[in-house]
Design a protein around this motif. Structure first.
Motif, PDB file in Angstrom:
ATOM      1  N   LEU A 166       0.824  -1.210   0.000  1.00  0.00           N
ATOM      2  CA  LEU A 166       0.000   0.000   0.000  1.00  0.00           C
ATOM      3  C   LEU A 166       0.863   1.267   0.000  1.00  0.00           C
ATOM      4  O   LEU A 166       0.513   2.260  -0.611  1.00  0.00           O
ATOM      5  CB  LEU A 166      -0.913   0.019   1.227  1.00  0.00           C
ATOM      6  N   ASP A 169      -0.982  -4.353   2.751  1.00  0.00           N
ATOM      7  CA  ASP A 169      -2.349  -4.639   3.182  1.00  0.00           C
ATOM      8  C   ASP A 169      -2.315  -5.895   4.054  1.00  0.00           C
ATOM      9  O   ASP A 169      -1.633  -6.865   3.733  1.00  0.00           O
ATOM     10  CB  ASP A 169      -3.201  -4.859   1.927  1.00  0.00           C
ATOM     11  N   LYS A 199      -0.382   2.635  -3.404  1.00  0.00           N
ATOM     12  CA  LYS A 199      -1.145   1.746  -4.286  1.00  0.00           C
ATOM     13  C   LYS A 199      -2.055   2.583  -5.181  1.00  0.00           C
ATOM     14  O   LYS A 199      -2.694   3.529  -4.731  1.00  0.00           O
ATOM     15  CB  LYS A 199      -1.988   0.775  -3.444  1.00  0.00           C
ATOM     16  N   LYS A 208      -7.930   6.573   1.156  1.00  0.00           N
ATOM     17  CA  LYS A 208      -7.445   5.460   1.987  1.00  0.00           C
ATOM     18  C   LYS A 208      -6.332   5.796   2.981  1.00  0.00           C
ATOM     19  O   LYS A 208      -6.038   4.998   3.852  1.00  0.00           O
ATOM     20  CB  LYS A 208      -6.932   4.321   1.096  1.00  0.00           C
ATOM     21  N   TYR A 243      -8.001  -1.430   3.293  1.00  0.00           N
ATOM     22  CA  TYR A 243      -6.918  -0.626   2.715  1.00  0.00           C
ATOM     23  C   TYR A 243      -6.630   0.637   3.521  1.00  0.00           C
ATOM     24  O   TYR A 243      -5.611   1.288   3.306  1.00  0.00           O
ATOM     25  CB  TYR A 243      -7.264  -0.228   1.278  1.00  0.00           C
TER      26      TYR A 243
END
Length: 276
Positions: A9, A34, A78, A172, A204
């Motif tokens: 991530l 993650d 990500k 996120k 996430y």
């Protein structure tokens, strides 16, 4: 183990930041993936950054959120727009939400107006925006605050509004600078609840926060990074870097009530901080 790692991530490689030729942080590298837990639909990542004052924690956060350009190094997150596994892209200002110590909000906007403004760049229809705002106000216990202005909110309510505002624009990733600083016990419990809500929102969701309260870091985070001045070849340097990492998941301490082993870790983290 009741968890496993999936795709990356957040990826940081050899990050260095200098102001006017003076290096503040240097050679910071980290990878956060993650994490999926058995029997849990959503478990976001909570990462604590600790260290003594003047070691570059705020500078690190500013570079993460795109407010400061690194001298060298890269920060990748990500790419949620791509369907390819492990797709990543460079971080831009606005990709990672930033909630400062003051929970800064527009003074002249109500809670609802603030959240409407945060959604201005989305492709949602007016009806969908309304639904999303009401859903978050309900989930975060702010329904009674819809038409209130920042000066009418408690510290906890202001912070939750600031978090939702950042979530709406950044999705996120959320960075929180000293979210527990100067709060009383009741407000600290409210902030903990916010962390829980953020974590349960999506697998996430990734929260990075700094704190001087090591006990709270150990209680809430799954990973702790210590930023300090490193000692290289017997010489203490005057820039900040990661001097220690503690992965509480791999240590079997994450998602567990605070106990004897957490207390041992507390002593170790404090010792490392004091030496750096």
């Amino acid at each position: 183990m009741d968890f496993h790692f999936k795709e990356t991530l957040l990826y940081i490689e050899n990050l260095s930041v200098a102001y006017d030729g003076v290096t503040i942080i240097k050679d910071i590298s980290l990878i956060e993936k993650d994490v999926v837990r058995q029997g849990k639909d959503n478990t976001g990542q909570i990462i604590a950054i600790v260290g003594r004052s003047g070691r570059g924690k705020s500078t690190f956060f500013k570079s993460l959120t795109g407010l400061v350009k690194p001298a060298i190094g890269k920060i990748l997150i990500k790419d949620f727009e791509s369907s390819e596994a492990n797709s990543a892209r460079p971080v831009n200002e606005g990709d990672i939400g930033f909630v400062d110590q003051k929970y800064t909000l527009f003074r002249h906007k109500t809670v609802k107006q603030t959240l409407e403004f945060a959604l201005r760049k989305t492709n949602l229809s007016a009806t969908d925006k309304e639904v999303k705002i009401n859903e978050y106000l309900h989930k975060w216990g702010l329904e009674a605050c819809t038409d209130k202005y920042p000066n009418e909110l408690s510290g906890g309510q202001r912070q939750r509004t600031a978090i939702i505002e950042q979530l709406f624009s950044s999705d996120k990733f959320i960075v929180m600078d000293e979210p527990f600083s100067g709060l009383d016990v009741g407000n600290i419990e409210e902030v903990k609840k916010s962390f829980e809500l953020l974590s349960d929102e999506s697998e996430y969701n990734t929260v990075l926060f700094s704190t001087h309260d090591i006990e709270l870091a150990i209680e809430l985070a799954q990973v702790i990074y210590v930023i300090g001045h490193p000692t290289l070849n017997g010489e203490k340097k005057n820039y900040g870097t990661i001097v220690a990492k503690y992965d509480l998941r791999e240590m079997g301490l994450a998602w567990k009530p605070y106990g004897e082993n957490h207390e041992k870790l507390y002593k170790e983290v404090v010792q490392v901080m004091m030496q750096s």
